[in-house]
Design an enzyme around this catalytic site. Structure first.
Site, PDB file in Angstrom:
ATOM      1  N   SER A 106       0.825  -1.215   0.000  1.00 43.22           N
ATOM      2  CA  SER A 106       0.000   0.000   0.000  1.00 43.22           C
ATOM      3  C   SER A 106       0.855   1.258   0.000  1.00 43.22           C
ATOM      4  O   SER A 106       0.495   2.274  -0.621  1.00 43.22           O
ATOM      5  CB  SER A 106      -0.956  -0.002   1.197  1.00 43.22           C
ATOM      6  OG  SER A 106      -0.244   0.011   2.423  1.00 43.22           O
ATOM      7  N   HIS A 202       8.803   1.814   9.208  1.00 45.88           N
ATOM      8  CA  HIS A 202       8.487   0.864  10.275  1.00 45.88           C
ATOM      9  C   HIS A 202       7.269   1.385  11.029  1.00 45.88           C
ATOM     10  O   HIS A 202       7.161   2.589  11.282  1.00 45.88           O
ATOM     11  CB  HIS A 202       9.683   0.718  11.218  1.00 45.88           C
ATOM     12  CG  HIS A 202       9.480  -0.299  12.289  1.00 45.88           C
ATOM     13  ND1 HIS A 202       9.598  -1.659  12.049  1.00 45.88           N
ATOM     14  CD2 HIS A 202       9.163  -0.169  13.594  1.00 45.88           C
ATOM     15  CE1 HIS A 202       9.368  -2.317  13.175  1.00 45.88           C
ATOM     16  NE2 HIS A 202       9.097  -1.442  14.118  1.00 45.88           N
TER      17      HIS A 202
END
Length: 308
Positions: A106, A202
């Site tokens: 995404s 992250h």
């Protein structure tokens, strides 16, 4: 890309004016200005992400357009709002990007869509994946982006070795490598070939909840279990270990009392999509600088004297 002033007011005395006041800074800048004839050695030493030192003498005023970013030198007066004379021009070329994914991708899609809209001064020229049937790889093929398998799988014969991967990315003339949910450790050969040019996103506020084994929903479950009140995505430079490179950008979101891991993951992901696009935009416009103590910062496009 709207025309905006992105770089102004540098003087030989190492001061950057802010209104009527000035202060001295030592930052790292970008390699593309170093060979330009308007620059002669002075005391203000700058370096790039690729760590090539340059020194600046004259005032430089820059504006950006859809396909190029250009700068003009005017040693005697400030530029007018419109139509000021461009005495010399430096073009910042569009950057070539490689994206690494292991899943749906995404963030990869968000970056690609921003590139197509002209929000990013760069293009995704290749996708690298360890799963050729993942959603990110399918999206790449549907949009004409070449897909490379790395590392080599036992069941597939067309995967690349680390040295082959480096050579392939060089043939694509890749400037920056963007990890977007890629779950394999990046080989040393690639890190050495693309020093300070590989980035990862992250889903936690590093250095908390990072390292080997912390990925996907495991991160969000750990955050909730710890009682942390805040979380959010981190974009960092990639080194030879998991999640230990210099932090470049972060975005904070609240952890609510009744959050599930899925709730928190969705909240963080929304910020990931925006943050990664903003960081890639800054990279392609060469607005990442290095503080004297080795900390990377992003220079504001609207106000070149502001850093984040």
């Amino acid at each position: 890309m709207e025309s905006q002033q992105i770089f102004s007011g540098l003087r030989p005395n190492s001061s950057i004016p802010i209104g009527k006041n000035a202060f001295s800074l030592k930052f790292s800048l970008f390699p593309h200005f170093s060979s330009h004839p308007t620059y002669q050695p002075q005391n203000l030493q700058l370096q790039s992400v690729a760590f090539h030192p340059i020194k600046i003498e004259h005032k430089v005023y820059c504006n950006s357009s859809r396909n190029t970013i250009f700068c003009s030198r005017n040693g005697t007066s400030e530029p007018k709002e419109e139509g000021f004379e461009v005495r010399e021009q430096i073009t910042v070329r569009r950057k070539k990007l490689a994206v690494f994914v292991s899943g749906g991708g995404s963030n990869f899609r968000s970056i690609h869509e921003a590139s197509l809209k002209g929000s990013i001064h760069g293009d995704i020229v290749v996708l690298v994946t360890n799963k050729t049937d993942c959603g990110g790889a399918e999206y790449a093929r549907n949009h004409g982006i070449p897909v490379i398998l790395f590392p080599k799988n036992k069941d597939e014969s067309d995967g690349l070795s680390p040295s082959d991967l480096v050579n392939t990315l060089r043939r694509f003339e890749v400037d920056f490598i963007l990890l977007a949910g890629y779950l394999k450790l990046i080989p040393v050969e690639l890190i050495r070939a693309y020093q300070r040019s590989i980035f990862n996103i992250h889903p936690s506020l590093l250095p908390a909840f990072g390292g080997k084994g912390y990925y996907g929903m495991k991160v969000h479950k750990a955050v909730i279990a710890s009682g942390a009140r805040f979380s959010g995505p981190t974009i960092h430079f990639v080194d030879e270990n998991y999640d230990t490179g210099h932090i470049l950008a972060q975005r904070v979101v609240p952890v609510l009392a009744n959050d599930t891991a899925e709730d928190l993951a969705a909240r963080v992901l929304r910020e990931e999509h925006q943050l990664y696009v903003e960081v890639v935009k800054a990279l392609c416009e060469e607005r990442v600088v290095w503080r004297e103590d080795g900390v990377p910062l992003i220079r504001s496009k609207e106000n070149p004297n502001d850093f984040s």
